[in-house]
Design a protein around this motif. Structure first.
Motif, PDB file in Angstrom:
ATOM      1  N   GLU A   1       0.827  -1.195   0.000  1.00 55.46           N
ATOM      2  CA  GLU A   1       0.000   0.000   0.000  1.00 55.46           C
ATOM      3  C   GLU A   1       0.866   1.251   0.000  1.00 55.46           C
ATOM      4  O   GLU A   1       0.567   2.243  -0.654  1.00 55.46           O
ATOM      5  N   TYR A   2       1.968   1.176   0.750  1.00 52.74           N
ATOM      6  CA  TYR A   2       2.868   2.329   0.802  1.00 52.74           C
ATOM      7  C   TYR A   2       3.507   2.567  -0.565  1.00 52.74           C
ATOM      8  O   TYR A   2       3.576   3.682  -1.058  1.00 52.74           O
ATOM      9  N   VAL A   3       3.964   1.476  -1.185  1.00 51.08           N
ATOM     10  CA  VAL A   3       4.583   1.604  -2.506  1.00 51.08           C
ATOM     11  C   VAL A   3       3.578   2.192  -3.498  1.00 51.08           C
ATOM     12  O   VAL A   3       3.904   3.061  -4.306  1.00 51.08           O
ATOM     13  N   LYS A   4       2.352   1.681  -3.426  1.00 46.83           N
ATOM     14  CA  LYS A   4       1.308   2.195  -4.316  1.00 46.83           C
ATOM     15  C   LYS A   4       1.073   3.670  -4.072  1.00 46.83           C
ATOM     16  O   LYS A   4       0.933   4.467  -5.012  1.00 46.83           O
ATOM     17  N   GLU A   5       1.056   4.074  -2.786  1.00 44.61           N
ATOM     18  CA  GLU A   5       0.856   5.474  -2.451  1.00 44.61           C
ATOM     19  C   GLU A   5       1.981   6.340  -2.998  1.00 44.61           C
ATOM     20  O   GLU A   5       1.752   7.410  -3.570  1.00 44.61           O
ATOM     21  N   VAL A   6       3.201   5.848  -2.830  1.00 44.17           N
ATOM     22  CA  VAL A   6       4.352   6.609  -3.334  1.00 44.17           C
ATOM     23  C   VAL A   6       4.274   6.757  -4.845  1.00 44.17           C
ATOM     24  O   VAL A   6       4.501   7.839  -5.400  1.00 44.17           O
ATOM     25  N   ARG A   7       3.952   5.659  -5.510  1.00 45.26           N
ATOM     26  CA  ARG A   7       3.861   5.729  -6.964  1.00 45.26           C
ATOM     27  C   ARG A   7       2.752   6.675  -7.424  1.00 45.26           C
ATOM     28  O   ARG A   7       2.890   7.392  -8.413  1.00 45.26           O
ATOM     29  N   GLN A   8       1.630   6.660  -6.708  1.00 42.94           N
ATOM     30  CA  GLN A   8       0.554   7.572  -7.057  1.00 42.94           C
ATOM     31  C   GLN A   8       0.989   9.026  -6.899  1.00 42.94           C
ATOM     32  O   GLN A   8       0.679   9.880  -7.726  1.00 42.94           O
TER      33      GLN A   8
END
Length: 816
Positions: A117-124
């Motif tokens: 979820e964190y990686v996804k947030e960073v990518r977003q």
């Protein structure tokens, strides 16, 4: 032992500091152990026991660490934080995290398991930042283009001004030369005399002296101009002195007795001549002054009389409605909340034949404002069909109807004047972009005047006189409502639709209601309101627009189920030309059935009409069979298909007689087709040469200039029957009908009769359309005038049973 170098001494001091730090760390850890606590990492997880490690450097403590997900060992706590003894040096969270990492590595741990979820947030966030960066970059480029454009416009304006100035200078020079030649002609100078004067002048003065004399002459001209401005009497006065050339000036001075000096005395003849000229000029000036006073007064009086005549004859003026029925009511009768809105007749452009008594009553949420409370259905269109009060036997007697297209929703080829006023840069290609460009107020004014004048009471009288018994009225959903972001003129066309139905009733004409534009556009074509992407049952808002269309039918079906419409609105169209070849067939069928159920629930008992979706008539066998008053609507044209448009004229006529007749019969038989079938649109056009027929700014298949910007839809090879040898041309197809050859007129007439015959093998037909601005082959009104359509729709001087002639041998060119 020799003394260490400064560098070595510095290293020893560093080792001592690290040693002290390690001892402090050990003491701190021992104190925590005795208290029953262990250190935790940056996430609050317990650090494993490990050999002593040196303290982290400042750079390591400051380094960032990503958000991580730790795997806890059994029995290990994941909450709380380690406590420190008083006086111990505090460790930062990052330093503990680094220490935790090394200790785990020595203990055999393979690394961190990052939180997805964190990686996804960073990518977003990264994507958002990149999007904002690109947007800013595009905006900067746009501004730069705008700056370049403005600079270019200024440059062009400057160049234009310079060119105009140069042109003016050249024009003045030409006039000066003409005046000079005229003076020489009057004086009788010969070329030799002129050349002699020039030679003598140039010999007498050096170039610098001539320059000084020219400057002195310019000063004298300026002085004379100033003197003229101070005089009371203005007007053309005779200049004293020479002309623009110094040698001529010098010659005049010599003739008058003083080289280089201005004359101060004149002969008696000269003085008399000058006085005579002066008297003439004063007389002319006086006449001009009198005329300047008399003419404006006469014009003003003429305008006043003209204005009075317009006011007194307003009812006879066909360009502007008289609105005389407003005198019977008072503006005070209109509630303040309704003033200026769609229920305020004083805000209407046209009130002719409307009931202007205010009412806020609605049916199905739609206003009845403008309708008279009584009506008369005791009317018969012609002797071939029953009175409105009697039943029209659909399927037994043919429908012979006409569309009033381009009226309540704009279609570029019908009214090209709305679009030809704009350049390609404006991007005005449909009603959506037209209203966007004009703006709300201007678009409302423009389109309401169009609604008022394009189809009038006389239109329905003329339709009746031509022998028609039905009229199909296309309209857009914005007659009922609009949605956020819509630029359409909202609800104004509704009252004109209702007035049109009343005009049809007065002439015994039955009405086929046609929802021509659905929310989101059901086909992506300009006549749906918006050209481009299909957003109906398709895309992100497909379901939303599908429901919106059902909501509109809910209102429409409640309104037209009123008793006043039972005999006149006998056909109810569900949606025009859904582009099923690009939509999911099952979704369209499901939606159509839902619409049928809703409309029937609201007590519409007439014929329901649905489009074939361009799938082909044979593919509708067995579908939507639950309702026995459902009618399949097909639109037949030979010009939008490259195989059919390439047919020679004789072959097109054969196809209309035999091919379309066979299709109608197959579709009418439920064993091979749907059942009840009619043709809701057709025309006489044998080419796609009509302006804007393939969209604004798009060429034709006929000439091979149809460049849509899409390789799959563009037609860039000529498609006329000669394969461009001789060259395909639209010139004759777009010519004035008075210039049509006899063979072409004969073919157009027979082509129309052949189509009527074929479609009457089904339930009948509606011609597209009654009126256009200039496209004769698409207008029944213009076609009758040109003699290529019958005066009455049932009159036939040709039959498909007759032998079809070879029109090529009759002289009808296949390439134009």
């Amino acid at each position: 032992m020799p003394r260490d170098s400064p560098r070595r001494d510095h290293e020893h001091r560093g080792e001592r500091r690290r040693s002290r730090a390690e001892n402090d760390y050990d003491r701190d850890r021992e104190r925590r152990r005795r208290r029953g606590h262990r250190a935790t990492d940056s996430q609050g997880d317990l650090l494993p026991r490990a050999p002593r490690e040196p303290r982290h450097s400042e750079s390591e403590r400051d380094s960032p660490s990503p958000r991580k997900k730790r795997h806890s060992t059994p029995g290990e706590s994941t909450s709380g934080s380690g406590s420190r003894s008083k006086g111990s040096a505090p460790l930062s969270l990052d330093a503990l995290a680094k220490l935790d990492k090394r200790n785990q590595k020595k203990a055999g741990w393979g690394g961190y398991d990052y939180d997805e979820e964190y990686v996804k947030e960073v990518r977003q966030k990264e994507a958002k930042l990149e999007k904002e960066r690109l947007k800013a970059e595009r905006e900067e480029k746009r501004k730069e283009r705008e700056r370049i454009k403005q600079a270019e416009e200024k440059r062009r304006a400057y160049e234009s001004d310079v060119a105009a100035e140069e042109e003016g200078r050249a024009r003045r020079e030409r006039k000066r030369e003409e005046r000079e030649r005229e003076r020489e002609r009057k004086r009788g100078y010969t070329d030799n005399e002129r050349e002699e004067r020039r030679r003598r002048y140039e010999e007498k003065y050096t170039p610098s002296e001539r320059a000084k004399r020219r400057e002195r002459k310019r000063e004298e001209r300026r002085h004379r101009t100033e003197q003229k401005k101070r005089r009371v009497i203005s007007g053309p006065l005779l200049e004293e002195g020479g002309n623009d050339d110094d040698y001529e000036y010098q010659y005049m001075m010599e003739k008058r007795g003083g080289a280089g000096s201005a004359p101060t005395e004149y002969s008696e003849e000269e003085l008399a001549r000058r006085k005579k000229i002066k008297r003439i000029l004063i007389g002319v000036l006086s006449v001009l002054i009198v005329l300047a006073i008399v003419i404006p007064v006469a014009v003003m009086m003429s305008k006043k009389n003209s204005s009075d005549n317009v006011k007194s004859e307003a009812s006879a003026n066909t360009n502007k409605p008289s609105n005389s029925n407003l005198k019977d009511i008072s503006e005070s009768d209109i509630p303040d909340s309704a003033k200026g809105g769609i229920l305020d007749p004083f805000a209407w452009y046209d009130t002719e034949d409307f009931n202007v008594t205010y009412t806020e009553e609605t049916v199905g949420g739609l206003p009845i404002m403008g309708l008279n409370s009584t009506w008369d259905d005791d009317v018969q269109a012609n002797e071939k069909v029953p009175n409105l009060k009697e039943e029209f036997e659909y399927g037994k007697m043919p429908i012979r109807g006409v569309n009033v297209g381009g009226w309540l929703n704009i279609e570029p080829f019908i009214t090209p004047s709305f679009f030809s006023a704009f350049s390609s840069r404006d991007g005005v290609i449909d009603e959506y972009t037209l209203c966007t460009k004009l703006g709300e107020s201007k678009c409302k004014q423009t389109l309401e005047q169009h609604y008022s004048s394009f189809v009038k009471k006389q239109t329905f009288i003329d339709i009746r006189n031509a022998g028609f018994d039905h009229v199909r009225i296309p309209f857009g959903y914005w007659a009922v409502t609009t949605y956020e972001g819509d630029p359409y003129v909202a609800k104004i066309s509704w009252r004109y639709l209702l007035r049109g139905i009343e005009y049809a009733r007065q002439n015994g004409l039955r009405v086929n209601l046609d929802l021509h534009g659905a929310p989101g556009s059901q086909n992506g074509w300009n006549h749906s309101g918006r050209q481009g992407i299909i957003r109906w049952l398709n895309g992100t808002d497909g379901d939303l627009n599908a429901q919106r269309t059902l909501d509109i039918h809910n209102q429409l079906s409640q309104f037209f189920s009123q008793p006043r419409y039972k005999n006149v609105v006998t056909m109810y169209g569900i949606v025009n030309e859904p582009r099923m070849v690009d939509l999911d067939t099952k979704s369209v069928l499901t939606w159509t059935q839902n619409a049928i159920d809703l409309i029937r629930k609201n007590n519409i008992s007439g014929v329901l009409v649905f489009g074939d979706g361009f799938m082909g008539l044979d593919k509708w066998q067995g579908k939507l069979q639950e309702d026995d008053k459902l009618l399949l609507d097909v639109h037949q044209y030979v010009i939008f298909n490259t195989d059919q448009i390439k047919l020679k004229h004789t072959d097109k006529l054969n196809f209309a007689c035999k091919g379309w007749t066979a299709q109608s019969r197959r579709s009418m038989d439920k064993k091979t087709g749907f059942g009840p079938t009619m043709c809701g649109e057709w025309s006489q056009a044998d080419t796609d040469c009509t302006q804007y027929i393939n969209n604004v700014g798009i060429g034709s298949r006929w000439e091979g200039t149809m460049n849509t910007g899409n390789v799959s839809t563009s037609i860039l090879e000529p498609q006329c029957p000669t394969n461009n040898n001789p060259k395909c041309s639209c010139e004759s197809a777009n010519a004035d009908p008075s210039n049509y050859s006899d063979a072409y007129k004969k073919w157009l007439y027979q082509f129309a009769i052949a189509q009527m015959t074929s479609f009457e093998a089904g339930w009948g037909w509606f011609y597209w359309t009654w009126e256009t601005e200039k496209a004769t082959q698409w207008s029944w009104k213009l076609g009758m005038k040109a003699g290529i359509l019958p005066g009455k729709v049932w009159e036939r001087s040709f039959s498909c049973d007759d032998e079809i002639e070879d029109f090529e041998k009759l002289g009808l060119e296949e390439f134009y």
